[in-house]
Design an enzyme around this catalytic site. Sequence first.
Site, PDB file in Angstrom:
ATOM      1  N   LYS A 119       0.825  -1.218   0.000  1.00 27.89           N
ATOM      2  CA  LYS A 119       0.000   0.000   0.000  1.00 27.89           C
ATOM      3  C   LYS A 119       0.852   1.258   0.000  1.00 27.89           C
ATOM      4  O   LYS A 119       0.470   2.266  -0.582  1.00 27.89           O
ATOM      5  CB  LYS A 119      -0.961   0.003   1.190  1.00 27.89           C
ATOM      6  CG  LYS A 119      -2.085  -1.012   1.021  1.00 27.89           C
ATOM      7  CD  LYS A 119      -3.281  -0.738   1.893  1.00 27.89           C
ATOM      8  CE  LYS A 119      -4.414  -1.671   1.522  1.00 27.89           C
ATOM      9  NZ  LYS A 119      -5.596  -1.558   2.355  1.00 27.89           N
ATOM     10  N   LYS A 202      -4.888  -8.706  -6.652  1.00 26.76           N
ATOM     11  CA  LYS A 202      -6.183  -9.014  -6.033  1.00 26.76           C
ATOM     12  C   LYS A 202      -7.232  -7.964  -6.389  1.00 26.76           C
ATOM     13  O   LYS A 202      -6.888  -6.808  -6.634  1.00 26.76           O
ATOM     14  CB  LYS A 202      -5.977  -9.166  -4.516  1.00 26.76           C
ATOM     15  CG  LYS A 202      -6.519  -8.104  -3.668  1.00 26.76           C
ATOM     16  CD  LYS A 202      -6.373  -8.367  -2.189  1.00 26.76           C
ATOM     17  CE  LYS A 202      -6.503  -6.993  -1.543  1.00 26.76           C
ATOM     18  NZ  LYS A 202      -7.220  -6.911  -0.336  1.00 26.76           N
ATOM     19  N   LYS A 205     -11.139  -2.609  -3.759  1.00 30.43           N
ATOM     20  CA  LYS A 205     -12.030  -1.465  -3.925  1.00 30.43           C
ATOM     21  C   LYS A 205     -11.293  -0.218  -4.367  1.00 30.43           C
ATOM     22  O   LYS A 205     -11.863   0.677  -4.977  1.00 30.43           O
ATOM     23  CB  LYS A 205     -12.823  -1.078  -2.680  1.00 30.43           C
ATOM     24  CG  LYS A 205     -12.593  -1.780  -1.403  1.00 30.43           C
ATOM     25  CD  LYS A 205     -13.437  -1.161  -0.281  1.00 30.43           C
ATOM     26  CE  LYS A 205     -13.611  -2.170   0.825  1.00 30.43           C
ATOM     27  NZ  LYS A 205     -12.365  -2.490   1.520  1.00 30.43           N
TER      28      LYS A 205
HETATM   29  N1  AQP Z   1      -9.948  -9.847  -3.601  1.00 25.81           N
HETATM   30  C1  AQP Z   1     -10.280 -10.412  -2.451  1.00 25.81           C
HETATM   31  N2  AQP Z   1     -10.502 -11.740  -2.378  1.00 25.81           N
HETATM   32  C2  AQP Z   1     -10.865 -12.335  -1.200  1.00 25.81           C
HETATM   33  N3  AQP Z   1     -11.041 -11.638  -0.052  1.00 25.81           N
HETATM   34  C3  AQP Z   1     -10.838 -10.311  -0.100  1.00 25.81           C
HETATM   35  N4  AQP Z   1     -10.915  -9.354   0.849  1.00 25.81           N
HETATM   36  C4  AQP Z   1     -10.609  -8.156   0.307  1.00 25.81           C
HETATM   37  N5  AQP Z   1     -10.330  -8.302  -0.988  1.00 25.81           N
HETATM   38  C5  AQP Z   1     -10.451  -9.621  -1.282  1.00 25.81           C
HETATM   39  C6  AQP Z   1     -11.271  -9.639   2.227  1.00 25.81           C
HETATM   40  O1  AQP Z   1     -12.265  -8.701   2.596  1.00 25.81           O
HETATM   41  C7  AQP Z   1     -12.078  -8.380   3.968  1.00 25.81           C
HETATM   42  C8  AQP Z   1     -12.066  -6.915   4.144  1.00 25.81           C
HETATM   43  O2  AQP Z   1     -10.978  -6.320   3.505  1.00 25.81           O
HETATM   44  P1  AQP Z   1     -10.741  -4.781   3.762  1.00 25.81           P
HETATM   45  O3  AQP Z   1     -11.765  -3.997   3.091  1.00 25.81           O
HETATM   46  O4  AQP Z   1     -10.624  -4.499   5.184  1.00 25.81           O
HETATM   47  O5  AQP Z   1      -9.339  -4.494   3.190  1.00 25.81           O
HETATM   48  P2  AQP Z   1      -8.580  -4.997   1.990  1.00 25.81           P
HETATM   49  O6  AQP Z   1      -8.225  -6.444   2.152  1.00 25.81           O
HETATM   50  O7  AQP Z   1      -7.440  -4.052   1.808  1.00 25.81           O
HETATM   51  O8  AQP Z   1      -9.646  -4.875   0.823  1.00 25.81           O
HETATM   52  P3  AQP Z   1      -9.593  -4.009  -0.448  1.00 25.81           P
HETATM   53  O9  AQP Z   1     -10.837  -4.202  -1.219  1.00 25.81           O
HETATM   54  O10 AQP Z   1      -8.312  -4.270  -1.178  1.00 25.81           O
HETATM   55  O11 AQP Z   1      -9.592  -2.546   0.147  1.00 25.81           O
HETATM   56  P4  AQP Z   1      -8.633  -1.370  -0.154  1.00 25.81           P
HETATM   57  O12 AQP Z   1      -8.636  -1.247  -1.641  1.00 25.81           O
HETATM   58  O13 AQP Z   1      -9.217  -0.168   0.527  1.00 25.81           O
HETATM   59  O14 AQP Z   1      -7.293  -1.740   0.382  1.00 25.81           O
HETATM   60  C9  AQP Z   1     -10.796  -9.049   4.435  1.00 25.81           C
HETATM   61  O15 AQP Z   1     -11.130 -10.249   5.114  1.00 25.81           O
HETATM   62  C10 AQP Z   1     -10.092  -9.351   3.160  1.00 25.81           C
HETATM   63  O16 AQP Z   1      -9.261 -10.492   3.272  1.00 25.81           O
END
Ligand code: AQP
Length: 339
Positions: A119, A202, A205
């Site tokens: 990040k 991955k 969002k």
């Molecule tokens: N692509 C993914 N596949 C499976 N699980 C996922 N999770 C996130 N993306 C995937 C799971 O969703 C939960 C919440 O994640 P988060 O929103 O707290 O943070 P993150 O993992 O950083 O998700 P994003 O979508 O990538 O958010 P941003 O873009 O803001 O960093 C967790 O259990 C995660 O494993």
Amino acid sequence: MNNTQFTPRVFSGIQPSGGLTLGNYLGAIKRFVDMQNQGDFQTVYCMVDLHAITVWQDPAALRRNTRELAAGFIASGISPEKSILINQSAVPEHAQLGWIFSCVARMGWMSRMTQFKDKAGKNAEASSLGLFAYPALMAADILVYHATHVPVGEDQKQHLELTRDIAAKFNHDYGVDFFPEVEPVIEGAATRVMSLRDGSKKMSKSDPSDASRINMTDDADTIAKKIRKAKTDPDALPSEAEGLKDRPEARNLVNIYAALNEQTVEQVLAEVGGQQFGTFKPALAELAVSKLSPISTEMARLMDDVGEIDKLLANGALQAREITAPILKKTYEIVGMVG
Ligand code: AQP
């Protein structure tokens, strides 16, 4: 440490850092619902807004995303009668225990966290201190409930190992058996849903490309279009999982199909092996729309009355604090704080 002294309790959270994606749904929320309905655990689910602000969030967007995430939880089947549903900042014990854990965790441990490296990218010097310290707050989110099980996607595995290290160090340093050893629950066909544009990244969002992800609020046409345009290779689908090795984009679409249809990858391939993507993609789009449309319709309905969402969250915070306040009080006593 023996966990039998602790109430079986699930905690997990999602950042309101944008709209919910199919990755969040399959990797997290869908499994939150399953664990809630199993009835073996008390379940606590959280919008982790304090984590979201480790990178810049526009205040109005953060408010909207937090409520929309709550709507997404409820529309997907999290019941405020069966689970405690909260917004992290409304339960101050998370941040209070987070500080204690920032003093337990070591700089060397935090420096090894790959999510920080991903990040922060090349600009680590300009990242917030919060982004670096994030996993200590995450450990507090979990342990302030003495949670025993944490359903997450694959990307959170390292943070959960750190949570266990922090609990073990706290217990060791203070000579107590106070915090449990949490069990990560990482299972199913979609623990790592990948970008539709790049099978090595991955689905996220905050990916700048909207075409890389399916948002839970996308309409049927948008979902179908994104799946139709998803990157693939020219070969037909194999009949066995082994044939998906070295085909990350194909594997991703099959995994998504399996998770949405509650099948194993082997079961899916037994049915679709030999098909070209021209046949498989429309079937996947139809399945995705049939599973996601009812959720997005219900989310929109819930978002028409944000007062009701706020009321549910305020009630969740009251329930949560019945658990967190005594655990924090006891932590302060162990650490030697007076007052
Ligand atoms: N692509 C993914 N596949 C499976 N699980 C996922 N999770 C996130 N993306 C995937 C799971 O969703 C939960 C919440 O994640 P988060 O929103 O707290 O943070 P993150 O993992 O950083 O998700 P994003 O979508 O990538 O958010 P941003 O873009 O803001 O960093 C967790 O259990 C995660 O494993």
